[in-house]
Design a protein around this motif. Structure first.
Motif, PDB file in Angstrom:
ATOM      1  N   PHE A 185       0.832  -1.197   0.000  1.00 17.44           N
ATOM      2  CA  PHE A 185       0.000   0.000   0.000  1.00 17.44           C
ATOM      3  C   PHE A 185       0.871   1.253   0.000  1.00 17.44           C
ATOM      4  O   PHE A 185       0.653   2.188  -0.785  1.00 17.44           O
ATOM      5  N   MET A 186       1.887   1.289   0.861  1.00 18.84           N
ATOM      6  CA  MET A 186       2.792   2.437   0.926  1.00 18.84           C
ATOM      7  C   MET A 186       3.573   2.614  -0.374  1.00 18.84           C
ATOM      8  O   MET A 186       3.873   3.746  -0.787  1.00 18.84           O
ATOM      9  N   ALA A 187       3.887   1.510  -1.029  1.00 21.56           N
ATOM     10  CA  ALA A 187       4.635   1.584  -2.281  1.00 21.56           C
ATOM     11  C   ALA A 187       3.844   2.314  -3.364  1.00 21.56           C
ATOM     12  O   ALA A 187       4.424   2.934  -4.270  1.00 21.56           O
ATOM     13  N   TRP A 188       2.518   2.266  -3.271  1.00 16.01           N
ATOM     14  CA  TRP A 188       1.659   3.010  -4.203  1.00 16.01           C
ATOM     15  C   TRP A 188       1.407   4.434  -3.720  1.00 16.01           C
ATOM     16  O   TRP A 188       1.331   5.366  -4.518  1.00 16.01           O
ATOM     17  N   VAL A 189       1.261   4.597  -2.424  1.00 17.42           N
ATOM     18  CA  VAL A 189       0.872   5.894  -1.857  1.00 17.42           C
ATOM     19  C   VAL A 189       1.992   6.926  -1.947  1.00 17.42           C
ATOM     20  O   VAL A 189       1.781   8.072  -2.368  1.00 17.42           O
ATOM     21  N   VAL A 190       3.190   6.536  -1.532  1.00 16.08           N
ATOM     22  CA  VAL A 190       4.281   7.508  -1.384  1.00 16.08           C
ATOM     23  C   VAL A 190       4.670   8.195  -2.694  1.00 16.08           C
ATOM     24  O   VAL A 190       4.816   9.430  -2.719  1.00 16.08           O
ATOM     25  N   PRO A 191       4.856   7.473  -3.820  1.00 13.74           N
ATOM     26  CA  PRO A 191       5.228   8.175  -5.059  1.00 13.74           C
ATOM     27  C   PRO A 191       4.200   9.226  -5.493  1.00 13.74           C
ATOM     28  O   PRO A 191       4.572  10.319  -5.946  1.00 13.74           O
ATOM     29  N   ALA A 192       2.924   8.907  -5.353  1.00 14.27           N
ATOM     30  CA  ALA A 192       1.881   9.868  -5.720  1.00 14.27           C
ATOM     31  C   ALA A 192       1.919  11.078  -4.796  1.00 14.27           C
ATOM     32  O   ALA A 192       1.724  12.217  -5.236  1.00 14.27           O
ATOM     33  N   LEU A 193       2.211  10.846  -3.523  1.00 15.70           N
ATOM     34  CA  LEU A 193       2.286  11.937  -2.556  1.00 15.70           C
ATOM     35  C   LEU A 193       3.521  12.810  -2.813  1.00 15.70           C
ATOM     36  O   LEU A 193       3.465  14.031  -2.672  1.00 15.70           O
TER      37      LEU A 193
END
Length: 230
Positions: free
Chosen positions: A203-211
């Motif tokens: 989940f974090m692997a998807w969230v962080v780049p977008a953030l």
């Protein structure tokens, strides 16, 4: 028996009977801080599971195993219970005020995402987060609580070292707050798939780049052409 009168002396009662304690009233516990905390804990679980509107003082009292009058004594009404339960459980903004961003190997976006979602991953604070979001979205009486929480968190992020120097810091962090809050609602409150069943690291692997892109100083606002309609 007394003297030689042959009559029973009413004060001459077996000691076991004289010292027998009075039975406590059922359904009620002493009004100490432990009872207060137990009421708040029970209320948070109910607010998270049922929402604000469907949670009653009687239901809270039953879950905490106390008399409803004791809930009124401590908190006056349901709104008072909700406010006390939320404020006693966590403070997202305080966490961002007190937690350093970390070393240079951690991006600001990664720090922000992990700090925020740690509240949702932690079982002790997840019910408080869920209660605030469910109640804030469903009931106008509690929407101010959610609004105040999100605004306070956003301003704390904006003033944190590393964000303070960014142009339009408050706007960027408000957009980031909306991004994270939306994902939290989908993953933890509504449990939308596939987000709800993802491992936290994925989940974090998807969230962080977008953030990271959302917070980047290189990302500037631009006018979007209005879509033409027939």
């Amino acid at each position: 028996m007394s003297g030689g009168s042959g009559k029973a002396d009413p004060t001459d009662v077996p000691s076991a009977r004289r010292s027998r304690p009075k039975r406590a009233r059922s359904g009620r516990r002493p009004g100490d801080s432990g009872t207060r905390d137990q009421i708040l804990e029970a209320a948070l679980h109910l607010f998270a599971d049922r929402g604000y509107a469907r949670t009653t003082i009687r239901a809270i009292a039953e879950a905490a195993q106390v008399d409803p009058a004791l809930v009124h004594h401590f908190f006056v009404n349901k709104e008072g219970v909700f406010d006390a339960a939320v404020n006693s459980s966590f403070s997202v903004s305080a966490t961002f005020d007190e937690t350093p961003i970390g070393d240079s190997s951690t991006s600001q976006a990664a720090w922000l995402a992990h700090a925020y979602f740690s509240f949702w991953e932690n079982e002790k604070t997840r019910y408080a987060m869920t209660a605030v979001y469910r109640a804030g979205m469903a009931d106008s009486a509690t929407s101010d609580v959610l609004r105040a929480r999100v605004e306070a968190s956003s301003k704390s992020w904006a003033s944190a070292s590393g964000y303070r120097g960014l142009p339009d810091a408050e706007t960027r962090t408000a957009l980031a707050a909306g991004h994270l809050a939306g994902l939290a609602i989908m993953r933890y409150v509504l449990q939308i798939q596939p987000l709800a069943s993802m491992e936290y690291t994925e989940f974090m692997a998807w969230v962080v780049p977008a953030l990271e892109q959302r917070l980047s100083p290189q990302l500037e606002p631009r006018k979007v052409p209005k879509a033409e309609t027939d």
